[in-house]
Design a protein around this motif. Structure first.
Motif, short mmCIF file in Angstrom:
data_model
loop_
_atom_site.label_atom_id
_atom_site.label_comp_id
_atom_site.label_asym_id
_atom_site.label_seq_id
_atom_site.Cartn_x
_atom_site.Cartn_y
_atom_site.Cartn_z
N ALA A 413 0.84 -1.20 0.00
CA ALA A 413 0.00 0.00 0.00
C ALA A 413 0.87 1.25 0.00
O ALA A 413 1.90 1.30 0.67
N ALA A 414 0.46 2.26 -0.76
CA ALA A 414 1.21 3.51 -0.82
C ALA A 414 1.10 4.26 0.50
O ALA A 414 0.11 4.13 1.22
N GLY A 415 2.13 5.03 0.80
CA GLY A 415 2.10 5.85 2.01
C GLY A 415 2.60 5.06 3.21
O GLY A 415 3.69 4.49 3.16
N GLY A 416 1.77 5.01 4.26
CA GLY A 416 2.12 4.22 5.43
C GLY A 416 2.91 4.98 6.47
O GLY A 416 3.03 6.21 6.41
N TYR A 417 3.45 4.21 7.40
CA TYR A 417 4.20 4.79 8.51
C TYR A 417 5.05 3.70 9.15
O TYR A 417 4.90 2.52 8.81
N GLY A 418 5.91 4.11 10.05
CA GLY A 418 6.63 3.13 10.86
C GLY A 418 7.92 2.64 10.25
O GLY A 418 8.45 3.22 9.29
N ALA A 419 8.41 1.54 10.81
CA ALA A 419 9.74 1.03 10.44
C ALA A 419 9.82 0.70 8.94
O ALA A 419 10.86 0.92 8.32
N LEU A 421 8.28 2.16 6.53
CA LEU A 421 8.38 3.44 5.80
C LEU A 421 9.83 3.93 5.82
O LEU A 421 10.37 4.41 4.80
N LYS A 422 10.49 3.81 6.97
CA LYS A 422 11.90 4.21 7.05
C LYS A 422 12.74 3.43 6.04
O LYS A 422 13.65 3.97 5.41
N TYR A 425 12.42 5.04 2.57
CA TYR A 425 13.24 6.25 2.36
C TYR A 425 14.69 5.86 2.08
O TYR A 425 15.35 6.45 1.21
N ARG A 426 15.20 4.90 2.82
CA ARG A 426 16.59 4.46 2.62
C ARG A 426 16.75 3.86 1.23
O ARG A 426 17.75 4.09 0.54
N PRO B 68 9.33 5.94 13.86
CA PRO B 68 9.71 5.47 15.20
C PRO B 68 11.19 5.11 15.26
O PRO B 68 11.84 5.01 14.21
N TYR B 135 -2.94 5.47 4.17
CA TYR B 135 -2.69 4.76 2.91
C TYR B 135 -3.54 5.36 1.79
O TYR B 135 -4.67 4.90 1.56
N ARG B 154 3.34 13.27 7.25
CA ARG B 154 4.38 12.32 6.82
C ARG B 154 5.50 13.07 6.11
O ARG B 154 6.68 12.86 6.37
#
Lengths: 585, 198
Positions: A413-419, A421-422, A425-426, B68, B135, B154
């Motif tokens: 899924a596009a977007g998201g959050y958390g580990a 997501l990090k 970016y890397r 996090p 999402y 974000r």
């Protein structure tokens, strides 16, 4: 209290030469004339700037040393560390546009002008660039040709330093080059992709010192931050490389905060006698006298100054009996696209800052006679593992939901959050590439700047009003750029970002002025009815008035203007020295 | 030393004259790398108060949900993202209403579901809302404004984090240091099947 009585202070000293502007053209004129022994006064509307002075220095600063993490502000439009004081809009110094037309005007108010933050792309014009009308009947020829300019380009190469390679290209002439930096990884990928497409890729030609050339300037240490100004003076800026040594001769006086108002003339002889100016801090009025006046305030400001210098003898502005001042203004065309190269995901980290900007480029490689637009363009390339800045990571929801953009190849899924997501970016870091075309427009009489009849700036100086429209020639050229960028992106196995610009937005063609290569407002020519300056950049109407910026350009080639400004200013300055010796000035 | 110290402007008002114009104003010290104008603009922005303590507390919690701490690096709040966002919405006023309104939207949604503000929710309750707005493309239609706000959060969180000391180390950016560029390392050339001889 200040400003209750503005009074005009006149200098007693009469300078040999008064120069307006301290950018590429003014700096070269000051340097050349002062070294020859002339007493020179340089008026600069902005403040002092020295990239080695901690007060001015931004080189090597980290994004977190900026409150806005390197983002632009109203006072630094190209980011918080960029060496341009001024910008597209300067408080109290407006400019206007005629209805239905566009032009954006970037001004740097500082010693060295726009050379402090420029891209250092240092391309000579080729033989064809001076003779376009003879080739296809459009625009006009310059009154001089490449052979007239070659000795001055050669001197500029040696004096200032430029890296590159001699490739024997007819319209991209060889020069005196320092060794170029090796291509970065994405640049090697572009080169390979281009080879398959028949698009040439060569080491770029830029004015950073990859080897030391004298004791006054250091060597490039590859921080990639030339736009911030170099504390080692290892790149070209007029402030560090021309003005500073000109001052050191003891023959040059630089007056910062000096906004030129008018070129003063003798009502009897019609000759220029100096320049009046307002001090931007105290608002006091001054004038400075000179035996010769050289305008190098930028194509826009020089035209403005000429047009504002009215007298009974020069009712349309000084040196403007032709009515040509302000006409034929033209900026480079520009269009761009970016892409993601999946094979660069999760790439190994190493320092590839390199020089500020591209290590390879593509000069114009096609024949316009076989195309539906008359002028060429070159391609500039960007990308790499640069220093993160404001905007980093922005819009990841448009990337991390794409097929094949995940490490395991499974769409998420596009977007998201958390580990996770990090992790994204890397993974994406350093996988961007960008493409920018910079092309030649056809100069037109009906593209012009003039004095706005009703608007003045805070100094009471009438302001410029622009009237500029692109023609079909430029739009078709931009379309070709976009098609080419996509071909290269596909050939690299990349995915282009965003929707391909189309006819609805002129194929992404930047608005006039946005490329900051405006030239041509006081063009040279042999006929005084159709040009402002003669072939020595001397005003047809006023023999001790010269122009040394990009205003004399008859056209601008598919090259960036600076190297030609420098060479032309050097040529003009040597002509002035010669004429003084002969007693003609 | 600036050009003004190179012996120019001998008979003309120099920078001192500009400084004297500031009569009656509390002088703002010009930090290195800033112009006087910038120093004054930034002093004004820093003195301005926009986001309140509750809003900043909500931002801190949200930013740590987005970034996090993990095995490699610390969290958004550890990197100073809250202070960055506090400043940047004042610096870019177009962000003020989306930020303030988005935070209030979140509290209203929290109250609808759990009768409490977002900061008072349990971690699981917070994710109950976040999972529905994080999402794009999967967001229930009636929560679309929440999605826009979360996307803004974000973006600002990522930019704030990866431009911080912690974030730059996380990315493993190797530059911004004097060096001699000698080209792409050999093992990388090999990995991509490229060479300088081609």
């Amino acid at each position: 209290m200040i400003n209750n009585s503005i009074y005009i202070k006149s200098q007693q000293e009469v300078f040999d030469v008064v120069i307006v502007g301290s950018g590429a053209g003014g700096g070269m004129a000051a340097h050349t004339l002062a070294k020859a022994g002339a007493k020179v006064c340089v008026l600069e509307a902005g403040q002092p700037f020295d990239p080695a002075d901690p007060k001015d220095m931004t080189q090597m600063k980290w994004p977190y040393e900026s409150l806005r993490r390197g983002s632009s502000s109203s006072l630094r439009n190209f980011g918080d560390f960029d060496a341009a004081y001024g910008g597209w809009d300067i408080e109290g110094e407006p400019y206007t546009r005629k209805e239905g037309t566009k032009f954006d005007w970037f001004r740097s108010r500082m010693v060295g002008g726009r050379t402090n933050h420029w891209g250092r792309i240092s391309l000579r014009f080729g033989p064809d660039d001076f003779k376009r009308k003879s080739i296809d009947g459009l625009g006009d020829d310059w009154p001089i040709g490449y052979d007239d300019m070659k000795p001055f380009y050669d001197k500029v190469d040696k004096m200032i330093g430029v890296f590159g390679t001699n490739e024997g290209l007819r319209n991209n002439p060889d020069g005196y080059f320092l060794p170029p930096p090796k291509p970065r990884l994405h640049e090697l990928m572009i080169k390979k992709a281009n080879k398959a497409l028949g698009i040439p890729t060569y080491p770029s030609r830029m004015s950073m010192l990859t080897k030391p050339i004298n004791n006054e300037r250091g060597q490039c240490f590859y921080c990639g931050q030339c736009n911030r100004g170099c504390s080692a003076y290892a790149d070209f800026s007029s402030s560090s490389v021309l003005i500073k040594p000109a001052v050191n001769t003891g023959n040059t006086t630089v007056l910062p905060f000096a906004m030129a108002r008018e070129v003063m003339t003798d009502p009897i002889t019609g000759l220029a006698t100096g320049v009046s100016y307002v001090h931007t801090g105290t608002m006091m009025e001054y004038s400075v006298k000179g035996k010769i006046v050289v305008l190098a305030a930028s194509a826009g400001e020089t035209a403005r100054l000429l047009l504002n210098s009215k007298s009974s003898r020069f009712p349309n502005g000084i040196a403007n009996s032709s009515g040509v001042v302000g006409k034929y203004i033209n900026d480079s065309t520009g269009a761009s696209r970016s892409a993601i190269i999946p094979s660069l995901f999760d790439r190994k980290r190493y320092n590839e800052d390199g020089v500020g900007g591209m290590h390879v480029y593509t000069p114009w490689w096609l024949d316009n006679a076989k195309l539906d637009f008359p002028r060429g363009y070159h391609i500039e390339y960007g990308g790499g593992m640069g220093m993160p800045n404001y905007g980093f990571g922005w819009g990841i929801e448009g990337l991390n939901g794409r097929e094949n953009f995940t490490r395991d190849g499974i769409k998420k899924a596009a977007g998201g959050y958390g580990a996770t997501l990090k992790e994204d970016y890397r993974r994406f870091y350093g996988a961007y590439v960008s493409f920018a075309g910079r092309g030649e427009p056809v100069p037109r009489e009906d593209n012009y700047c003039e004095i706005d009849p009703s608007v003045v700036d805070k100094f009471g100086i009438p302001v410029l009003r622009f009237n500029y429209k692109w023609s079909d020639y430029e739009v078709k050229q931009a379309k070709h750029m976009q098609d080419t960028f996509e071909e290269i992106i596909h050939s690299m196995g990349g995915e282009a970002m965003g929707k391909k610009p189309g006819a609805e937005n002129n194929y992404g063609l930047a608005d006039p002025g946005r490329i900051i290569h405006e030239v041509g407002t006081a063009r040279m020519g042999n006929d005084k009815k159709t040009s402002v300056l003669n072939s020595n950049c001397q005003a047809h109407d006023v023999k001790n008035l010269f122009v040394a910026d990009a205003a004399p350009f008859v056209s601008q080639g598919d090259k960036n203007a600076t190297w030609t400004i420098l060479a032309l200013s050097l040529r003009t300055s040597e002509y002035i020295i010669d004429q003084r010796k002969k007693g003609n000035l | 030393m600036g050009l003004s110290s190179l012996g120019l402007a001998v008979f003309n008002p120099d920078e001192k004259a500009i400084e004297n114009l500031e009569l009656g104003k509390v002088p703002v010290k010009r930090p290195n790398g800033r112009t006087q104008e910038e120093a004054e603009m930034e002093a004004k922005l820093k003195a301005e108060i926009f986001l309140n303590a509750h809003e900043l507390a909500t931002i801190t919690i949200l930013s740590d949900i987005i970034i996090p701490a993990d095995k490699k690096s610390g969290s958004a709040s550890q990197s100073g993202v809250t202070a960055f966002i506090e400043f940047i919405v004042k610096d870019k006023p177009e962000l003020k209403t989306p930020m303030r309104g988005g935070l209030r939207w979140l509290d209203v949604e929290s109250n609808k579901r759990f009768s409490k503000n977002f900061t008072e929710l349990t971690p699981a309750q917070r994710l109950n809302i976040v999972d529905e707005i994080a999402y794009p493309g999967k967001t229930p239609k009636h929560l679309s404004q929440g999605e826009s706000f979360f996307t803004l959060m974000r973006n600002l969180t990522a930019t704030g984090f990866y431009t911080s000391k912690i974030g730059i180390a996380d990315l493993d950016y190797k530059g911004n240091t004097p060096n001699q560029w000698n080209g792409v390392p050999d093992e990388v050339l090999k990995q991509y099947g490229l060479s300088y001889d081609a």
